[in-house]
Design a protein around this motif. Sequence first.
Motif, short mmCIF file in Angstrom:
data_model
loop_
_atom_site.label_atom_id
_atom_site.label_comp_id
_atom_site.label_asym_id
_atom_site.label_seq_id
_atom_site.Cartn_x
_atom_site.Cartn_y
_atom_site.Cartn_z
N GLY A 39 -31.54 -120.62 -45.73
CA GLY A 39 -31.35 -120.42 -43.95
C GLY A 39 -30.70 -121.08 -43.45
N GLU A 40 -30.71 -122.38 -43.50
CA GLU A 40 -29.73 -122.93 -42.27
C GLU A 40 -28.07 -122.62 -42.78
OE1 GLU A 40 -29.15 -127.28 -40.36
OE2 GLU A 40 -30.93 -126.70 -41.24
N TRP A 41 -27.84 -122.66 -44.53
CA TRP A 41 -26.41 -122.43 -44.97
C TRP A 41 -26.34 -121.43 -44.29
CZ3 TRP A 41 -24.48 -118.54 -48.47
CH2 TRP A 41 -23.66 -118.67 -48.77
N VAL A 42 -27.31 -120.29 -44.54
CA VAL A 42 -26.76 -118.62 -44.03
C VAL A 42 -26.19 -118.77 -43.01
CG1 VAL A 42 -27.41 -116.13 -43.35
CG2 VAL A 42 -27.40 -117.69 -45.84
N LEU A 43 -27.13 -118.96 -41.87
CA LEU A 43 -26.71 -119.28 -40.29
C LEU A 43 -25.38 -119.81 -39.91
CD1 LEU A 43 -27.59 -119.20 -37.10
CD2 LEU A 43 -28.71 -121.67 -37.55
N HIS A 44 -25.31 -121.23 -40.56
CA HIS A 44 -24.03 -121.86 -40.11
C HIS A 44 -22.93 -120.86 -40.51
CE1 HIS A 44 -24.56 -125.84 -38.45
NE2 HIS A 44 -25.57 -125.56 -38.76
N GLU A 45 -23.01 -120.22 -41.87
CA GLU A 45 -21.77 -119.36 -42.57
C GLU A 45 -21.61 -118.08 -41.85
OE1 GLU A 45 -19.41 -119.84 -45.17
OE2 GLU A 45 -20.13 -121.89 -45.25
N ALA A 46 -22.49 -117.61 -41.17
CA ALA A 46 -22.70 -116.14 -40.37
C ALA A 46 -21.78 -116.81 -38.82
CB ALA A 46 -23.91 -116.03 -39.78
N LEU A 47 -22.02 -117.60 -38.56
CA LEU A 47 -22.08 -118.19 -37.33
C LEU A 47 -20.26 -118.07 -37.04
CD1 LEU A 47 -24.48 -119.86 -36.08
CD2 LEU A 47 -24.06 -117.38 -34.73
N ALA A 48 -20.23 -119.20 -38.29
CA ALA A 48 -18.84 -119.67 -38.26
C ALA A 48 -17.37 -117.82 -38.63
CB ALA A 48 -18.35 -120.33 -39.86
N GLN A 49 -17.62 -116.80 -39.12
CA GLN A 49 -17.44 -115.81 -39.00
C GLN A 49 -17.15 -115.04 -38.09
OE1 GLN A 49 -16.01 -114.28 -42.51
NE2 GLN A 49 -15.34 -113.05 -40.20
N VAL A 50 -18.76 -114.64 -37.45
CA VAL A 50 -18.42 -113.99 -36.09
C VAL A 50 -18.07 -115.35 -35.25
CG1 VAL A 50 -20.36 -115.09 -35.19
CG2 VAL A 50 -20.14 -113.01 -34.15
N ALA A 51 -17.37 -116.07 -35.13
CA ALA A 51 -16.44 -116.74 -34.40
C ALA A 51 -14.78 -116.39 -34.43
CB ALA A 51 -16.16 -118.11 -34.31
N GLU A 52 -14.48 -116.18 -36.65
CA GLU A 52 -13.17 -115.72 -36.48
C GLU A 52 -12.73 -114.63 -36.14
OE1 GLU A 52 -11.08 -114.70 -40.77
OE2 GLU A 52 -12.87 -116.49 -40.24
N TRP A 53 -13.79 -113.53 -36.06
CA TRP A 53 -13.51 -112.56 -35.45
C TRP A 53 -13.59 -112.45 -33.77
CZ3 TRP A 53 -19.00 -110.07 -38.71
CH2 TRP A 53 -18.18 -109.91 -39.52
N ARG A 54 -14.43 -113.28 -33.13
CA ARG A 54 -13.98 -113.00 -31.70
C ARG A 54 -12.61 -113.52 -31.27
NH1 ARG A 54 -19.72 -113.94 -28.54
NH2 ARG A 54 -20.70 -112.17 -28.82
N ARG A 55 -12.31 -114.64 -32.17
CA ARG A 55 -10.80 -115.09 -32.03
C ARG A 55 -9.90 -114.57 -32.42
NH1 ARG A 55 -13.56 -120.08 -34.72
NH2 ARG A 55 -12.71 -119.57 -36.45
N GLY A 56 -10.39 -113.58 -33.38
CA GLY A 56 -9.61 -112.59 -33.20
C GLY A 56 -8.74 -111.56 -32.70
N ASP A 57 -9.56 -111.53 -31.38
CA ASP A 57 -9.11 -110.57 -29.90
C ASP A 57 -10.17 -111.16 -29.06
OD1 ASP A 57 -9.01 -109.00 -28.33
OD2 ASP A 57 -9.28 -107.38 -29.11
N SER A 89 -21.38 -125.97 -32.95
CA SER A 89 -20.40 -126.02 -34.24
C SER A 89 -19.42 -124.97 -34.89
CB SER A 89 -21.13 -126.36 -35.48
OG SER A 89 -20.04 -126.43 -36.87
N ALA A 90 -19.76 -123.93 -34.79
CA ALA A 90 -19.30 -122.25 -34.86
C ALA A 90 -18.47 -122.23 -33.49
CB ALA A 90 -20.10 -121.26 -34.72
N ASP A 91 -18.75 -122.86 -32.28
CA ASP A 91 -17.89 -122.44 -30.82
C ASP A 91 -18.13 -121.17 -30.17
OD1 ASP A 91 -17.03 -123.36 -28.86
OD2 ASP A 91 -14.49 -123.03 -29.31
N VAL A 92 -19.70 -120.76 -30.39
CA VAL A 92 -19.93 -118.96 -29.91
C VAL A 92 -20.91 -118.92 -29.73
CG1 VAL A 92 -18.72 -118.00 -32.42
CG2 VAL A 92 -20.71 -118.76 -32.43
N PRO A 93 -21.34 -118.86 -28.05
CA PRO A 93 -21.90 -118.40 -27.35
C PRO A 93 -23.53 -117.88 -28.22
CG PRO A 93 -20.85 -116.34 -27.13
CD PRO A 93 -19.48 -117.33 -28.08
N ALA A 94 -24.05 -117.75 -27.26
CA ALA A 94 -25.76 -117.49 -27.53
C ALA A 94 -25.78 -115.68 -28.04
CB ALA A 94 -26.88 -118.19 -27.35
N ASP A 95 -25.39 -115.33 -27.45
CA ASP A 95 -24.90 -113.99 -26.80
C ASP A 95 -24.16 -113.41 -28.69
OD1 ASP A 95 -22.91 -113.64 -26.46
OD2 ASP A 95 -23.01 -112.74 -24.94
N ALA A 96 -23.44 -114.16 -29.47
CA ALA A 96 -23.40 -113.97 -30.68
C ALA A 96 -24.28 -113.65 -31.84
CB ALA A 96 -22.75 -115.12 -31.00
N LEU A 97 -25.03 -113.95 -31.83
CA LEU A 97 -26.00 -114.47 -32.64
C LEU A 97 -27.21 -113.31 -32.62
CD1 LEU A 97 -27.84 -115.80 -35.34
CD2 LEU A 97 -28.32 -117.79 -33.80
#
Length: 233
Positions: A39-57, A89-97
């Motif tokens: 579960g923790e691995w999924v959490l980190h992977e998911a947040l890393a991905q949404v961080a990438e999407w947000r950085r894209g725009d 770690s992912a450098d995203v705000p809480a509303d991304a989750l």
Amino acid sequence: MRTSGFEALIRWTSPTFGAVSPAEFIPIAEEAGLIGAIGEWVLHEALAQVAEWRRGDPGDQRTWVAVNLSARQVENLDLVDRVTSALTSADVPADALHLELTESILMDTVGSSVATMHALHDLGIHLSIDDFGTGYSSLSYLKRLPIDTLKIDKSFVDGLGMEGDDTSIVQAIVSLARALQMDVLAEGIETETQLQALVDLGCDNGQGYLWSPGVPAAEATAWVDHDRSASST
């Protein structure tokens, strides 16, 4: 209609057995005491991905990702610290989750999870009840927990437009969500008939094979890029 977020799904392709259903390997992981680490691995992977999407725009900071919590994670006393660390770690705000819990998990842990759920919600994390309507539970937990969204189980969506009882149940869930100032999301939408019925009933959001099956992150990125392109024209 716009893609607002994604749900993280875990899939396992075994070199020996091929594609293994989560219904098979998740219970084994729970019995083996591995579900917390997974579960923790999924959490980190998911947040890393949404961080990438947000950085894209940088101008579009709406995209979020939903992650399911296991009972083991909810019972963990340092869950809030772990989630906070993952966000940092992912450098995203809480509303991304968005964090999702089933009714059965809530009922099994409600005595110990109230403070934890409030602490997560106070961070700005969105909380959802998954598969709503399928658990044997008391609605009293809806008053005690800071729930943002009720997710209507696919079993009720399947009969929309055909089964009067399913339509009545979905209507009742939508009305309950409205009364409690919660959002509502329908799971497992597969047909235009189901979609139209949900729109008519006032459902806010939906997910399902009508739009796409579960896909790798690279393919999901195409949805994000398409929406950005559409909104800029």
